[in-house]
Design a protein around this motif. Sequence first.
Motif, PDB file in Angstrom:
ATOM      1  N   VAL A  26      -4.329 -11.150 -18.652  1.00  0.00           N
ATOM      2  CA  VAL A  26      -4.059 -11.282 -16.798  1.00  0.00           C
ATOM      3  C   VAL A  26      -3.565  -9.454 -16.686  1.00  0.00           C
ATOM      4  O   VAL A  26      -3.822  -9.403 -15.021  1.00  0.00           O
ATOM      5  CB  VAL A  26      -2.239 -12.056 -17.552  1.00  0.00           C
ATOM      6  N   THR A  27      -3.538  -8.532 -17.644  1.00  0.00           N
ATOM      7  CA  THR A  27      -3.186  -7.622 -17.687  1.00  0.00           C
ATOM      8  C   THR A  27      -4.496  -6.651 -17.199  1.00  0.00           C
ATOM      9  O   THR A  27      -4.334  -6.210 -15.935  1.00  0.00           O
ATOM     10  CB  THR A  27      -2.556  -6.548 -18.719  1.00  0.00           C
ATOM     11  N   CYS A  28      -5.487  -6.829 -17.822  1.00  0.00           N
ATOM     12  CA  CYS A  28      -6.883  -6.951 -17.732  1.00  0.00           C
ATOM     13  C   CYS A  28      -7.528  -6.902 -15.692  1.00  0.00           C
ATOM     14  O   CYS A  28      -7.779  -6.506 -15.154  1.00  0.00           O
ATOM     15  CB  CYS A  28      -8.021  -6.862 -18.437  1.00  0.00           C
ATOM     16  N   GLY A  29      -6.723  -8.487 -15.718  1.00  0.00           N
ATOM     17  CA  GLY A  29      -7.319  -8.539 -14.644  1.00  0.00           C
ATOM     18  C   GLY A  29      -6.687  -7.464 -12.724  1.00  0.00           C
ATOM     19  O   GLY A  29      -7.471  -7.898 -12.473  1.00  0.00           O
ATOM     20  N   LEU A  30      -5.135  -8.169 -13.886  1.00  0.00           N
ATOM     21  CA  LEU A  30      -4.676  -7.006 -12.708  1.00  0.00           C
ATOM     22  C   LEU A  30      -4.926  -5.787 -12.226  1.00  0.00           C
ATOM     23  O   LEU A  30      -5.186  -5.155 -11.044  1.00  0.00           O
ATOM     24  CB  LEU A  30      -3.129  -7.260 -12.780  1.00  0.00           C
ATOM     25  N   ILE A  31      -5.896  -4.850 -13.091  1.00  0.00           N
ATOM     26  CA  ILE A  31      -5.743  -3.848 -13.234  1.00  0.00           C
ATOM     27  C   ILE A  31      -7.645  -3.827 -12.400  1.00  0.00           C
ATOM     28  O   ILE A  31      -7.340  -2.545 -11.860  1.00  0.00           O
ATOM     29  CB  ILE A  31      -6.107  -2.851 -14.819  1.00  0.00           C
ATOM     30  N   ALA A  32      -8.043  -4.961 -12.858  1.00  0.00           N
ATOM     31  CA  ALA A  32      -9.632  -5.151 -12.357  1.00  0.00           C
ATOM     32  C   ALA A  32      -9.601  -5.173 -10.676  1.00  0.00           C
ATOM     33  O   ALA A  32      -9.916  -4.415  -9.868  1.00  0.00           O
ATOM     34  CB  ALA A  32     -10.145  -5.615 -12.942  1.00  0.00           C
ATOM     35  N   LEU A  33      -8.602  -5.858 -10.104  1.00  0.00           N
ATOM     36  CA  LEU A  33      -8.284  -6.212  -9.267  1.00  0.00           C
ATOM     37  C   LEU A  33      -7.520  -5.225  -8.251  1.00  0.00           C
ATOM     38  O   LEU A  33      -7.689  -5.122  -7.201  1.00  0.00           O
ATOM     39  CB  LEU A  33      -7.028  -6.842  -8.724  1.00  0.00           C
ATOM     40  N   CYS A  34      -6.080  -4.352  -8.962  1.00  0.00           N
ATOM     41  CA  CYS A  34      -5.637  -3.095  -8.097  1.00  0.00           C
ATOM     42  C   CYS A  34      -7.074  -2.436  -7.207  1.00  0.00           C
ATOM     43  O   CYS A  34      -7.139  -1.810  -6.461  1.00  0.00           O
ATOM     44  CB  CYS A  34      -4.824  -2.428  -8.991  1.00  0.00           C
ATOM     45  N   CYS A  35      -7.867  -2.043  -8.558  1.00  0.00           N
ATOM     46  CA  CYS A  35      -9.038  -1.130  -8.614  1.00  0.00           C
ATOM     47  C   CYS A  35     -10.507  -1.241  -6.820  1.00  0.00           C
ATOM     48  O   CYS A  35     -10.441  -1.211  -6.519  1.00  0.00           O
ATOM     49  CB  CYS A  35      -9.951  -1.021  -9.709  1.00  0.00           C
ATOM     50  N   LEU A  36     -10.084  -3.069  -7.347  1.00  0.00           N
ATOM     51  CA  LEU A  36     -11.655  -3.122  -6.613  1.00  0.00           C
ATOM     52  C   LEU A  36     -10.655  -3.383  -4.941  1.00  0.00           C
ATOM     53  O   LEU A  36     -12.030  -3.125  -4.419  1.00  0.00           O
ATOM     54  CB  LEU A  36     -11.975  -4.288  -6.935  1.00  0.00           C
ATOM     55  N   ILE A  37      -9.607  -3.532  -4.814  1.00  0.00           N
ATOM     56  CA  ILE A  37      -9.257  -3.279  -3.702  1.00  0.00           C
ATOM     57  C   ILE A  37      -9.018  -1.823  -3.063  1.00  0.00           C
ATOM     58  O   ILE A  37      -9.546  -1.464  -1.868  1.00  0.00           O
ATOM     59  CB  ILE A  37      -7.770  -4.165  -3.621  1.00  0.00           C
ATOM     60  N   LEU A  98      -3.115   5.028  -7.795  1.00  0.00           N
ATOM     61  CA  LEU A  98      -3.623   3.854  -8.625  1.00  0.00           C
ATOM     62  C   LEU A  98      -3.664   4.298  -9.824  1.00  0.00           C
ATOM     63  O   LEU A  98      -3.508   3.857 -10.907  1.00  0.00           O
ATOM     64  CB  LEU A  98      -4.669   3.811  -7.457  1.00  0.00           C
ATOM     65  N   LEU A  99      -4.621   5.797 -10.771  1.00  0.00           N
ATOM     66  CA  LEU A  99      -4.537   5.773 -11.531  1.00  0.00           C
ATOM     67  C   LEU A  99      -3.366   5.922 -12.875  1.00  0.00           C
ATOM     68  O   LEU A  99      -3.312   5.522 -13.917  1.00  0.00           O
ATOM     69  CB  LEU A  99      -5.518   6.577 -11.639  1.00  0.00           C
ATOM     70  N   GLY A 100      -2.390   6.739 -12.131  1.00  0.00           N
ATOM     71  CA  GLY A 100      -1.398   6.682 -13.142  1.00  0.00           C
ATOM     72  C   GLY A 100      -0.931   5.024 -13.089  1.00  0.00           C
ATOM     73  O   GLY A 100      -0.218   4.760 -14.352  1.00  0.00           O
ATOM     74  N   ASN A 101      -0.597   4.268 -12.173  1.00  0.00           N
ATOM     75  CA  ASN A 101       0.273   3.060 -12.310  1.00  0.00           C
ATOM     76  C   ASN A 101      -0.919   2.820 -13.255  1.00  0.00           C
ATOM     77  O   ASN A 101      -0.317   1.085 -13.887  1.00  0.00           O
ATOM     78  CB  ASN A 101      -0.045   2.118 -10.766  1.00  0.00           C
ATOM     79  N   MET A 102      -2.091   1.992 -12.667  1.00  0.00           N
ATOM     80  CA  MET A 102      -3.220   1.831 -14.233  1.00  0.00           C
ATOM     81  C   MET A 102      -2.850   1.881 -15.415  1.00  0.00           C
ATOM     82  O   MET A 102      -3.064   1.072 -16.776  1.00  0.00           O
ATOM     83  CB  MET A 102      -4.327   1.753 -13.518  1.00  0.00           C
TER      84      MET A 102
END
Length: 267
Positions: A26-37, A98-102
């Motif tokens: 879930v954590t990795c998926g959230l990071i990937a989703l935020c980066c993709l968006i 983005l990078l700080g939050n991720m």
Amino acid sequence: MINTWSTAAGRALTALRAVRGASAPVTCGLIALCCLIFALTPASGLTPAYGSGDTLAAAQRAYFRHWGVVPAELFDGPARAALTPATALFVHGSWVHLLGNMLFLFVFGVMTEERMGRVEFTLFYVGCGYLALLGYAAANAASEQSLVGASGAISAVLGAFLYLFPRARVTSLLPFLFFLPMRFPAWVVLPFWAALQWLAAGRAGQGPGVAYLAHLVGFCLGFVYAWVRYGKEKGPKGGPGRAVVGDGRATRVRSAPAPAPEGENHS
């Protein structure tokens, strides 16, 4: 002497394997989703379809306003505005934002998700993030500034981490110590971070900047949730949640100070 070094190396290796072996889809998926968006929207400036210069800036403002939280519209606007505290969690205002939050989500989200489980962590993340942005909007109900970012939800993860893993060692880079990497227990680092958010929130104006109040609301929600949800459970030594690897030593995690970018209100 050799035996002492061998034992220390073994413990370090065990801790490293425990962190690397953690399963946190879930954590990795959230990071990937935020980066993709971020990459596919005007915020990144990477997509030629949104133009450049003033055209791109206008597209970014419209994008933030549509998907972000606008407090003045949330409580006295269209019904769709009620969804924006959820959609804003996946919108970021800049690369630094983005990078700080991720980074913070990855550092503290993996162990928290492992402890809570995938479904509970997902609901916790979205629910606390929604309430954190809602709390900021309620305190600034007349504001026309759009609020975007996942920091409210990530702050909730930090709050839960503090309760669940108070003795986990966090490597921090502190500006007033010349950014020297130093390890402290989570019960030292995270309350210190929350205190900085409190001080910054007291000085925050109505203009663009960082929504420190959303950080505070999220942090408190996360800590209280973990306290209520896991308060009756005991750790291996009779205390509440502790990160344990191998011989019972606390797991070490790494972190860095959160950036404070300017622009749209960021959470």
